[in-house]
Design a protein around this motif. Structure first.
Motif, short mmCIF file in Angstrom:
data_model
loop_
_atom_site.label_atom_id
_atom_site.label_comp_id
_atom_site.label_asym_id
_atom_site.label_seq_id
_atom_site.Cartn_x
_atom_site.Cartn_y
_atom_site.Cartn_z
N ILE A 63 0.83 -1.21 0.00
CA ILE A 63 0.00 0.00 0.00
C ILE A 63 0.86 1.26 0.00
CG2 ILE A 63 -1.59 1.38 1.40
CD1 ILE A 63 -2.97 -1.25 2.17
N ASP A 64 1.93 1.26 0.77
CA ASP A 64 2.77 2.45 0.87
C ASP A 64 3.60 2.71 -0.39
OD1 ASP A 64 4.33 0.21 1.37
OD2 ASP A 64 5.61 1.24 2.82
N ALA A 65 3.62 1.77 -1.32
CA ALA A 65 4.37 1.95 -2.56
C ALA A 65 3.52 2.54 -3.68
CB ALA A 65 4.95 0.61 -3.02
N ILE A 66 2.24 2.72 -3.43
CA ILE A 66 1.36 3.29 -4.45
C ILE A 66 1.76 4.74 -4.70
CG2 ILE A 66 -1.01 3.94 -5.04
CD1 ILE A 66 -1.95 1.58 -3.32
N LYS A 67 1.95 5.08 -5.95
CA LYS A 67 2.35 6.43 -6.34
C LYS A 67 1.13 7.36 -6.35
CE LYS A 67 6.57 5.20 -7.38
NZ LYS A 67 7.56 5.28 -6.39
N ILE A 68 1.39 8.63 -6.14
CA ILE A 68 0.35 9.65 -6.23
C ILE A 68 0.28 10.12 -7.67
CG2 ILE A 68 -0.37 11.95 -5.51
CD1 ILE A 68 1.02 11.33 -2.82
N ALA A 69 -0.89 10.03 -8.27
CA ALA A 69 -1.07 10.42 -9.67
C ALA A 69 -1.42 11.90 -9.80
CB ALA A 69 -2.16 9.57 -10.32
N ASP A 70 -2.25 12.40 -8.91
CA ASP A 70 -2.69 13.79 -8.96
C ASP A 70 -3.12 14.27 -7.59
OD1 ASP A 70 -2.66 15.37 -11.36
OD2 ASP A 70 -4.07 13.95 -12.26
N VAL A 71 -3.10 15.57 -7.42
CA VAL A 71 -3.54 16.19 -6.17
C VAL A 71 -4.41 17.39 -6.52
CG1 VAL A 71 -2.81 17.37 -4.06
CG2 VAL A 71 -1.48 15.45 -4.92
N PHE A 72 -5.52 17.50 -5.80
CA PHE A 72 -6.40 18.65 -5.94
C PHE A 72 -6.57 19.27 -4.55
CE2 PHE A 72 -7.28 15.93 -9.45
CZ PHE A 72 -7.61 16.77 -10.50
N VAL A 73 -6.40 20.57 -4.48
CA VAL A 73 -6.57 21.29 -3.23
C VAL A 73 -7.67 22.33 -3.46
CG1 VAL A 73 -5.50 22.78 -1.50
CG2 VAL A 73 -4.18 20.93 -2.56
N ALA A 74 -8.69 22.29 -2.63
CA ALA A 74 -9.85 23.16 -2.78
C ALA A 74 -10.44 23.05 -4.19
CB ALA A 74 -9.51 24.60 -2.43
N GLY A 75 -10.41 21.83 -4.71
CA GLY A 75 -10.99 21.58 -6.03
C GLY A 75 -10.14 21.97 -7.21
N ARG A 76 -8.94 22.46 -6.96
CA ARG A 76 -8.06 22.89 -8.05
C ARG A 76 -6.85 21.98 -8.17
NH1 ARG A 76 -8.52 29.13 -8.89
NH2 ARG A 76 -10.59 29.42 -8.02
N HIS A 77 -6.54 21.64 -9.41
CA HIS A 77 -5.39 20.77 -9.67
C HIS A 77 -4.12 21.43 -9.17
CE1 HIS A 77 -2.33 18.76 -12.25
NE2 HIS A 77 -3.01 17.72 -11.83
N THR A 78 -3.30 20.66 -8.48
CA THR A 78 -2.03 21.14 -7.94
C THR A 78 -0.90 20.35 -8.57
OG1 THR A 78 -3.10 21.63 -5.84
CG2 THR A 78 -0.71 21.47 -5.81
N ARG A 79 0.11 21.04 -9.05
CA ARG A 79 1.24 20.36 -9.68
C ARG A 79 2.00 19.54 -8.65
NH1 ARG A 79 4.66 24.13 -13.48
NH2 ARG A 79 5.91 22.28 -13.17
N LEU A 80 2.39 18.35 -9.04
CA LEU A 80 3.11 17.46 -8.13
C LEU A 80 4.60 17.79 -8.04
CD1 LEU A 80 1.51 14.04 -9.06
CD2 LEU A 80 1.07 15.44 -7.06
N ASP A 81 5.14 18.50 -9.01
CA ASP A 81 6.58 18.76 -9.03
C ASP A 81 6.97 20.06 -8.34
OD1 ASP A 81 5.43 20.43 -10.90
OD2 ASP A 81 6.90 20.04 -12.47
N GLN A 82 6.08 20.63 -7.58
CA GLN A 82 6.39 21.88 -6.88
C GLN A 82 7.08 21.61 -5.57
OE1 GLN A 82 2.70 24.01 -6.54
NE2 GLN A 82 2.88 24.83 -8.59
#
Length: 82
Positions: A63-82
């Motif tokens: 389970i801990d090896a699952i990668k994060i594909a995307d993140v949304f904060v307050a409904g807005r897409h957030t870049r993962l490379d920041q």
């Protein structure tokens, strides 16, 4: 989540659904934020993590090896490379 599912003391283990709820709905409730967070319904903040794999299809040990594909904060897409 992995630690909750694979707790060293078998009597303390929870299933995956319970573990996911612990970190979403229950976490918001424990912080008195259930009206703003914890589930995806109209009017809430819509903080969301999209996983690259379904945690129900991998073994608990991975389970801990699952990668994060995307993140949304307050409904807005957030870049993962920041």
């Amino acid at each position: 989540i992995k630690a909750a599912v694979l707790h060293p003391n078998r009597e303390e283990r929870v299933n995956l659904r319970q573990a996911l709820e612990m970190f979403t709905v229950s976490a918001a409730y424990s912080a008195f934020e259930e009206k703003e967070k914890g589930s995806l319904v109209p009017g809430k903040l819509a903080d969301l993590t999209v996983l690259a794999e379904d945690p129900y299809t991998v073994t608990p040990e991975k389970i801990d090896a699952i990668k994060i594909a995307d993140v949304f904060v307050a409904g807005r897409h957030t870049r993962l490379d920041q």
